[in-house]
Design a protein around this motif. Sequence first.
Motif, mmCIF file in Angstrom:
data_model
loop_
_atom_site.group_PDB
_atom_site.id
_atom_site.type_symbol
_atom_site.label_atom_id
_atom_site.label_comp_id
_atom_site.label_asym_id
_atom_site.label_seq_id
_atom_site.Cartn_x
_atom_site.Cartn_y
_atom_site.Cartn_z
ATOM 1 N N LEU A 249 0.812 -1.140 -0.024
ATOM 2 C CA LEU A 249 -0.042 0.100 0.158
ATOM 3 C C LEU A 249 0.858 1.414 0.009
ATOM 4 O O LEU A 249 0.513 2.222 -0.777
ATOM 5 N N ALA A 250 1.887 1.247 0.738
ATOM 6 C CA ALA A 250 2.829 2.598 0.879
ATOM 7 C C ALA A 250 3.424 2.882 -0.404
ATOM 8 O O ALA A 250 3.548 3.824 -0.665
ATOM 9 N N VAL A 251 3.830 1.658 -1.105
ATOM 10 C CA VAL A 251 4.604 1.838 -2.379
ATOM 11 C C VAL A 251 3.619 2.331 -3.519
ATOM 12 O O VAL A 251 3.934 3.019 -4.132
ATOM 13 N N HIS A 252 2.378 1.681 -3.331
ATOM 14 C CA HIS A 252 1.221 2.161 -4.472
ATOM 15 C C HIS A 252 1.227 3.775 -4.154
ATOM 16 O O HIS A 252 0.899 4.538 -5.225
ATOM 17 N N MET A 253 1.005 3.974 -2.705
ATOM 18 C CA MET A 253 0.724 5.499 -2.290
ATOM 19 C C MET A 253 1.926 6.513 -3.068
ATOM 20 O O MET A 253 1.738 7.480 -3.537
ATOM 21 N N TYR A 254 3.175 6.104 -2.900
ATOM 22 C CA TYR A 254 4.225 6.896 -3.252
ATOM 23 C C TYR A 254 4.319 6.754 -4.980
ATOM 24 O O TYR A 254 4.297 7.834 -5.551
ATOM 25 N N GLN A 255 3.840 5.786 -5.604
ATOM 26 C CA GLN A 255 3.841 5.661 -7.021
ATOM 27 C C GLN A 255 2.658 6.747 -7.771
ATOM 28 O O GLN A 255 3.123 7.372 -8.656
ATOM 29 N N LEU A 256 1.517 6.589 -6.808
ATOM 30 C CA LEU A 256 0.349 7.568 -7.219
ATOM 31 C C LEU A 256 0.807 9.062 -7.222
ATOM 32 O O LEU A 256 0.319 9.851 -8.005
ATOM 33 N N GLY A 257 1.527 9.383 -5.987
ATOM 34 C CA GLY A 257 1.486 10.640 -5.736
ATOM 35 C C GLY A 257 2.987 11.449 -6.427
ATOM 36 O O GLY A 257 2.731 12.404 -6.898
ATOM 37 N N PHE A 258 3.830 10.721 -6.441
ATOM 38 C CA PHE A 258 5.288 11.282 -6.855
ATOM 39 C C PHE A 258 5.534 10.860 -8.407
ATOM 40 O O PHE A 258 6.425 11.428 -9.068
ATOM 41 N N LEU A 259 4.912 9.648 -8.940
ATOM 42 C CA LEU A 259 5.282 9.461 -10.244
ATOM 43 C C LEU A 259 4.047 9.599 -11.228
ATOM 44 O O LEU A 259 4.336 10.164 -12.312
ATOM 45 N N LYS A 260 2.803 9.456 -10.662
ATOM 46 C CA LYS A 260 1.745 9.672 -11.441
ATOM 47 C C LYS A 260 1.202 11.085 -11.135
ATOM 48 O O LYS A 260 0.344 11.595 -11.995
ATOM 49 N N ASP A 261 1.598 11.728 -10.211
ATOM 50 C CA ASP A 261 1.304 13.212 -9.889
ATOM 51 C C ASP A 261 -0.259 13.056 -9.562
ATOM 52 O O ASP A 261 -0.931 14.353 -10.031
ATOM 53 N N ASN A 262 -0.910 12.156 -9.005
ATOM 54 C CA ASN A 262 -2.012 12.170 -8.549
ATOM 55 C C ASN A 262 -2.126 12.297 -6.945
ATOM 56 O O ASN A 262 -2.434 11.174 -6.213
ATOM 57 N N MET A 263 -1.953 13.600 -6.249
ATOM 58 C CA MET A 263 -1.732 13.718 -4.920
ATOM 59 C C MET A 263 -3.081 13.409 -4.247
ATOM 60 O O MET A 263 -3.084 12.681 -2.958
ATOM 61 N N GLY A 264 -4.316 13.800 -4.902
ATOM 62 C CA GLY A 264 -5.377 13.640 -4.049
ATOM 63 C C GLY A 264 -5.797 12.238 -3.846
ATOM 64 O O GLY A 264 -6.114 11.804 -2.696
ATOM 65 N N TYR A 265 -5.587 11.274 -5.163
ATOM 66 C CA TYR A 265 -5.824 9.912 -4.667
ATOM 67 C C TYR A 265 -4.656 9.201 -3.890
ATOM 68 O O TYR A 265 -5.196 8.255 -3.015
ATOM 69 N N ALA A 266 -3.622 9.588 -3.804
ATOM 70 C CA ALA A 266 -2.384 9.161 -3.061
ATOM 71 C C ALA A 266 -2.985 9.423 -1.709
ATOM 72 O O ALA A 266 -2.544 8.900 -0.659
ATOM 73 N N SER A 267 -3.365 10.596 -1.410
ATOM 74 C CA SER A 267 -3.843 10.970 0.226
ATOM 75 C C SER A 267 -5.008 10.212 0.430
ATOM 76 O O SER A 267 -4.999 9.910 1.569
ATOM 77 N N ALA A 268 -5.860 9.535 -0.334
ATOM 78 C CA ALA A 268 -6.974 8.784 -0.013
ATOM 79 C C ALA A 268 -6.331 7.348 0.292
ATOM 80 O O ALA A 268 -6.699 6.756 1.251
ATOM 81 N N VAL A 269 -5.382 6.886 -0.334
ATOM 82 C CA VAL A 269 -4.858 5.616 0.134
ATOM 83 C C VAL A 269 -3.930 5.713 1.432
ATOM 84 O O VAL A 269 -3.837 4.803 2.000
ATOM 85 N N ALA A 270 -3.268 6.798 1.699
ATOM 86 C CA ALA A 270 -2.694 7.094 2.961
ATOM 87 C C ALA A 270 -3.519 7.062 3.956
ATOM 88 O O ALA A 270 -3.349 6.592 5.031
ATOM 89 N N THR A 271 -4.759 7.615 3.842
ATOM 90 C CA THR A 271 -5.897 7.517 4.745
ATOM 91 C C THR A 271 -6.342 6.232 5.060
ATOM 92 O O THR A 271 -6.495 5.821 6.379
ATOM 93 N N LEU A 272 -6.483 5.400 3.903
ATOM 94 C CA LEU A 272 -6.900 3.832 4.107
ATOM 95 C C LEU A 272 -5.581 3.567 4.986
ATOM 96 O O LEU A 272 -5.945 2.483 5.949
ATOM 97 N N ILE A 273 -4.309 3.463 4.828
ATOM 98 C CA ILE A 273 -3.331 2.898 5.486
ATOM 99 C C ILE A 273 -3.278 3.200 7.014
ATOM 100 O O ILE A 273 -3.293 2.420 8.044
ATOM 101 N N PHE A 274 -3.595 4.671 7.486
ATOM 102 C CA PHE A 274 -3.771 4.962 8.698
ATOM 103 C C PHE A 274 -5.203 4.350 9.289
ATOM 104 O O PHE A 274 -4.998 3.929 10.630
ATOM 105 N N LEU A 275 -6.061 4.323 8.525
ATOM 106 C CA LEU A 275 -7.524 3.510 9.310
ATOM 107 C C LEU A 275 -7.122 2.270 9.662
ATOM 108 O O LEU A 275 -7.505 1.665 10.585
#
Length: 294
Positions: A249-275
């Motif tokens: 999950l953390a690797v997917h979040m990183y790729q979404l945010g910093f490689l695909k530049d989709n910060m909003g969806y990466a934040s949602a994945v980060a929220t899922l990890i926290f929950l």
Amino acid sequence: MSIKRIKIVPILLLLPSLLFLGIFVYIPLFQNFYNSFFNFSVFSQTKEFVGLTHFKELFDDKVVVIALINNIKYAVISVVCQVFFALVLAAILEDRLLRKFAPALRVIYFMPVMISISVIALLFSFIYNPQMGLLNSFLELVGLEQFAKPWLGNAGTAIYAVIAMSQWQSIGFITMLFIVAIQKIPHELYEAAEIDGAGKIRKFFSITIPQVKETMFVNVLITVTGSILVFNEPYILTNGGPGVSSMALAVHMYQLGFLKDNMGYASAVATLIFLLSAIFAIVQIRVSGTGKDD
């Protein structure tokens, strides 16, 4: 005046830690949750409000499902190896027969913990190398060459190869925590058990395990939470590949945010990890009843 001072002093002592937690933990946490409702780029100064769209995407994202399954595999294997096997290892190291060798063995088992994860990943990339790796060479040496394979390049074995590396590095730390807990167990309990004719295995299950229950709870919590948050190992060794077979999950979040530049969806994945981390911690505390008087 003295009563007021007594009440103010504890508050003043807590303020630095509360301030630290607020700035570096809680404010970023709420900011991340807020960002998950927007669609934006890291280079853009504008944000487009999309509501719960990103959270709906989580249920349709096949990569999230694969990553979640991998994190669960990581957690289950880590609990077995890093908690239960570490407890057995700690009990063996604290046995009277190994007292002379115990200090040296502790250093040997704890040494991988002190090595940088980058160095360990480089080491295991050589071990898993399909042409000249130590693992395949060993299998060929003992006549099991049919089991030799490209461990990091095979979709069926990549995640398990990553998990194996993590166990090798982390088991020493959990073992040391158990050793400290076992050393605090009163020797009178073991002496009484010996008088009653209890063997080593009986003493382990009847005395050692009940006496280290609190430490076991902490170790399970550390291990599973670490498995949900794991990033370094799969990122350095496989970057989630081949394909997405070893994605976390953390690797997917990183790729979404910093490689695909989709910060909003990466934040949602980060929220899922926290929950997931928070839910497990709450359930673990409730189930174990740790800290309550018997």
